[in-house]
Design an enzyme around this catalytic site. Structure first.
Site, mmCIF file in Angstrom:
data_model
loop_
_atom_site.group_PDB
_atom_site.id
_atom_site.type_symbol
_atom_site.label_atom_id
_atom_site.label_comp_id
_atom_site.label_asym_id
_atom_site.label_seq_id
_atom_site.Cartn_x
_atom_site.Cartn_y
_atom_site.Cartn_z
ATOM 1 N N SER A 6 34.581 82.903 -22.695
ATOM 2 C CA SER A 6 35.063 81.539 -22.816
ATOM 3 C C SER A 6 33.904 80.552 -22.871
ATOM 4 O O SER A 6 33.086 80.494 -21.941
ATOM 5 C CB SER A 6 35.969 81.190 -21.627
ATOM 6 O OG SER A 6 36.283 79.816 -21.607
ATOM 7 N N PHE B 32 44.842 86.323 -28.286
ATOM 8 C CA PHE B 32 45.453 87.172 -27.273
ATOM 9 C C PHE B 32 45.738 88.563 -27.835
ATOM 10 O O PHE B 32 45.872 88.736 -29.051
ATOM 11 C CB PHE B 32 46.735 86.519 -26.750
ATOM 12 C CG PHE B 32 46.481 85.294 -25.915
ATOM 13 C CD1 PHE B 32 46.391 85.382 -24.540
ATOM 14 C CD2 PHE B 32 46.289 84.051 -26.520
ATOM 15 C CE1 PHE B 32 46.139 84.258 -23.768
ATOM 16 C CE2 PHE B 32 46.037 82.927 -25.765
ATOM 17 C CZ PHE B 32 45.961 83.031 -24.376
ATOM 18 N N SER C 294 25.199 81.632 -29.365
ATOM 19 C CA SER C 294 25.450 81.976 -27.964
ATOM 20 C C SER C 294 24.246 82.543 -27.219
ATOM 21 O O SER C 294 24.340 82.784 -26.009
ATOM 22 C CB SER C 294 26.627 82.954 -27.859
ATOM 23 O OG SER C 294 27.833 82.267 -28.105
#
Length: 361
Positions: A170, A121, A63
């Site tokens: 995301s 979640f 990332s």
């Protein structure tokens, strides 16, 4: 800048050897600070061998790719080709995008877009995306994904929240950002990154690999442990197709190139001051800005950073606000039965405390 050896900074060598003791196969570390440049490695380049990881080796940066992508997008904003608070849908009308999602929200992870790699979640619910780990990923590790295909996967799922009302990391945001760069410029992302960042800074070890599984140069090998029919196996994953993470986690680089890039970015050489300030404006809960994060340094100053992880590899990229002091590193996973996410966090904390525990530049 003087080049320092292992004997000049024994505390840094000790820190990376401790990382190997935690279960990492190998570590490469580069530190630039007021004392000069220190480069070292520990552990092994490849399991079953004795050679250390090459200190000039290439590795998958995960990332940390997002910081490169965000910089390219913000350069287009500086040129007037994109509006930071303009709807992304204005530039990509063929996609079913919520018109309230802006370029800023996309880069800041406040768009609410579902991550095509899956979501966890707060209540413990897991909604799976593309194969991301374990035996399922191993079996598809050479599969080629298409950029727009991945974006549409994320858009096909219900949004996490109304645009701009919350924060959620995301990968869809950064696949969308890459698609946006290509749409606005009419060029491939690799071409644009090369023209805008890689060539101007001389980043000869940095690669946008597309769907090539190769690491094109000397490198340490990363491994994954996975369960297959009740048996644990270890696989060398240096070769893998990174097309599953375009714009968000597919790039390859070196500790030297990450230093050069992040130092130049922090010093204001890649973005005008107002847009660098926008990049550094962080979300109050997450600490994320536009492709960078911020945290308090051990000495009380501010550090900007982005870290990355992909199968078999971890990457660190930290710098002071003026870019005068940086820490860049690569960590490879081995065959030990440890939680690599937990080990990686311990490595990060140890190195940051060692390097930035004194006066921040």
């Amino acid at each position: 800048m003087p080049e320092l050896t292992e004997t000049d900074r024994p505390e840094l060598q000790t820190a990376i050897e401790e990382a190997v003791a935690l279960g990492c196969a190998g570590v490469q570390l580069r530190v630039h600070d007021e004392r000069g440049e220190w480069v070292g490695s520990a552990g092994v380049r490849e399991l079953g061998q004795t050679a250390k990881p090459p200190t000039d080796g290439l590795f998958r940066i995960g990332s940390n790719t997002k910081t490169f992508t965000a910089t390219a997008v913000l350069q287009l904003v500086a040129e007037g080709k994109l509006g930071l608070d303009a709807p992304v849908a204005d530039y990509l009308p063929r996609l079913p995008l919520d018109p309230r999602i802006t370029v800023r929200m996309m880069l800041a992870h406040t768009s609410g877009l579902f991550s095509y790699t899956g979501e966890f979640f707060p209540d413990g619910t897991i909604v799976r995306g593309i194969p991301f780990e374990g035996k399922e990923w191993v079996e598809k590790r050479f599969h080629s994904y298409q950029l727009e295909e991945l974006v549409r996967m994320g858009l096909a799922k219900p949004a996490r929240f109304e645009p701009g009302t919350d924060w959620s990391y995301s990968n869809t945001n950064y696949a969308l950002a890459r698609l946006l760069v290509e749409q606005v410029t009419g060029c491939s992302f690799a071409e644009e990154l090369d023209r805008r960042i890689l060539r101007p800074l001389g980043l000869r070890g940095t690669v946008v690999p597309g769907d090539s599984p190769e690491i094109p140069g000397p490198h340490a090998h990363g491994y994954v442990r996975y369960e297959d029919a009740g048996e644990w196996k270890v696989l060398d994953v240096a070769r893998q197709n990174p097309s599953w993470s375009p714009g968000s986690g597919d790039m390859i680089s070196t500790t030297q190139d990450l230093h050069t890039f992040f130092s130049a970015l922090m010093a204001g050489r890649l973005l005008p001051a107002p847009l660098l300030a926008e990049m550094r404006q962080t979300h109050p809960v997450s600490g994320f800005g536009l492709g960078v994060r911020a945290q308090e340094a051990p000495d009380g100053g501010t550090l900007y950073f982005h870290n990355g992880g992909t199968q078999g590899y971890g990457a660190l990229m930290y710098g002071t606000p003026d870019g005068g002091k940086t820490l860049t590193a690569s960590v490879t996973a081995g065959d030990t039965e440890v939680d690599m996410a937990e080990a990686f966090q311990k490595v990060m904390d140890r190195l940051v405390n060692e390097v930035f525990g004194g006066q921040a530049g």
